[in-house]
Design a protein around this motif. Structure first.
Motif, PDB file in Angstrom:
ATOM      1  N   LEU A  87       0.833  -1.205   0.000  1.00 59.22           N
ATOM      2  CA  LEU A  87       0.000   0.000   0.000  1.00 59.22           C
ATOM      3  C   LEU A  87       0.865   1.251   0.000  1.00 59.22           C
ATOM      4  O   LEU A  87       0.628   2.182  -0.773  1.00 59.22           O
ATOM      5  N   ASP A  88       1.880   1.291   0.853  1.00 58.68           N
ATOM      6  CA  ASP A  88       2.748   2.467   0.921  1.00 58.68           C
ATOM      7  C   ASP A  88       3.431   2.735  -0.414  1.00 58.68           C
ATOM      8  O   ASP A  88       3.551   3.889  -0.835  1.00 58.68           O
ATOM      9  N   ALA A  89       3.867   1.686  -1.097  1.00 59.05           N
ATOM     10  CA  ALA A  89       4.495   1.856  -2.417  1.00 59.05           C
ATOM     11  C   ALA A  89       3.470   2.390  -3.418  1.00 59.05           C
ATOM     12  O   ALA A  89       3.774   3.299  -4.202  1.00 59.05           O
ATOM     13  N   LEU A  90       2.263   1.854  -3.406  1.00 60.06           N
ATOM     14  CA  LEU A  90       1.223   2.303  -4.336  1.00 60.06           C
ATOM     15  C   LEU A  90       0.839   3.759  -4.108  1.00 60.06           C
ATOM     16  O   LEU A  90       0.560   4.492  -5.055  1.00 60.06           O
ATOM     17  N   LYS A  91       0.843   4.187  -2.860  1.00 62.22           N
ATOM     18  CA  LYS A  91       0.472   5.566  -2.550  1.00 62.22           C
ATOM     19  C   LYS A  91       1.452   6.580  -3.128  1.00 62.22           C
ATOM     20  O   LYS A  91       1.121   7.756  -3.248  1.00 62.22           O
ATOM     21  N   MET A  92       2.632   6.138  -3.519  1.00 61.08           N
ATOM     22  CA  MET A  92       3.615   7.042  -4.118  1.00 61.08           C
ATOM     23  C   MET A  92       3.383   7.259  -5.612  1.00 61.08           C
ATOM     24  O   MET A  92       3.990   8.133  -6.213  1.00 61.08           O
ATOM     25  N   LEU A  93       2.496   6.479  -6.210  1.00 57.53           N
ATOM     26  CA  LEU A  93       2.248   6.603  -7.645  1.00 57.53           C
ATOM     27  C   LEU A  93       1.329   7.775  -7.947  1.00 57.53           C
ATOM     28  O   LEU A  93       0.402   8.058  -7.182  1.00 57.53           O
ATOM     29  N   GLU A  94       1.574   8.406  -9.082  1.00 56.58           N
ATOM     30  CA  GLU A  94       0.713   9.490  -9.551  1.00 56.58           C
ATOM     31  C   GLU A  94       0.017   9.095 -10.845  1.00 56.58           C
ATOM     32  O   GLU A  94      -0.484   9.949 -11.570  1.00 56.58           O
ATOM     33  N   ILE A  95      -0.005   7.807 -11.127  1.00 59.73           N
ATOM     34  CA  ILE A  95      -0.667   7.266 -12.317  1.00 59.73           C
ATOM     35  C   ILE A  95      -1.890   6.460 -11.870  1.00 59.73           C
ATOM     36  O   ILE A  95      -1.988   6.091 -10.698  1.00 59.73           O
ATOM     37  N   PRO A  96      -2.834   6.195 -12.782  1.00 62.51           N
ATOM     38  CA  PRO A  96      -3.997   5.379 -12.409  1.00 62.51           C
ATOM     39  C   PRO A  96      -3.563   3.980 -11.939  1.00 62.51           C
ATOM     40  O   PRO A  96      -2.665   3.371 -12.511  1.00 62.51           O
TER      41      PRO A  96
END
Length: 145
Positions: A87-96
């Motif tokens: 989750l923490d890694a995904l929260k860093m994304l700015e893409i869909p």
């Protein structure tokens, strides 16, 4: 050419086609890859398709997607219910981010009703077997246009 859509699959999905086919279907992971590639191609896109049984490897690929992908489709499998690190890694994304499941987790055991991934996902596609991936790729392509 535009950046690819990353399609990541978590633990045990390498056994698709033989692992509980009454739940996950008879399509193999290679069949799923072909569906994703064909759907992406029909939309003028490409995919980077990967699977790992290792949480750290999935996190490394999510971090890579920050710069290399236009969108992310992820079937976190069991890690969806357990991995705050993912989750923490995904929260860093700015893409869909499209969360994808072959089965419908809401219709299964209570512990499957919640995924950490959903907290970061733009949307969720579930319950359509291998077609869930195909629909998720379509959504990712449309959201990243």
């Amino acid at each position: 050419m535009s950046k690819p859509i990353y399609v990541l699959s978590g633990p045990n999905l390498n056994l698709l086609g033989t692992r509980e086919p009454e739940i996950y279907g008879k399509a193999t992971l290679d069949d799923v890859r072909v569906l994703c590639e064909q759907r992406a191609s029909s939309l003028g896109r490409s995919v980077v398709f990967r699977q790992s049984n290792h949480e750290g490897q999935l996190i490394d690929w999510v971090q890579e997607a920050r710069k290399e992908a236009c969108a992310l489709v992820i079937n976190p499998a069991g890690y969806g219910h357990t991995s705050i690190a993912l989750l923490d890694a995904l929260k860093m994304l700015e893409i869909p981010i499209i969360e994808c499941h072959l089965s419908n987790p809401a219709a299964r055991e209570a512990f499957r009703h919640h995924t950490y991934v959903s907290l970061a996902a733009t949307g969720v596609v579930s319950g359509f077997g291998a077609a869930s991936y195909e629909l998720a790729v379509e959504a990712a392509a449309k959201l990243s246009a």
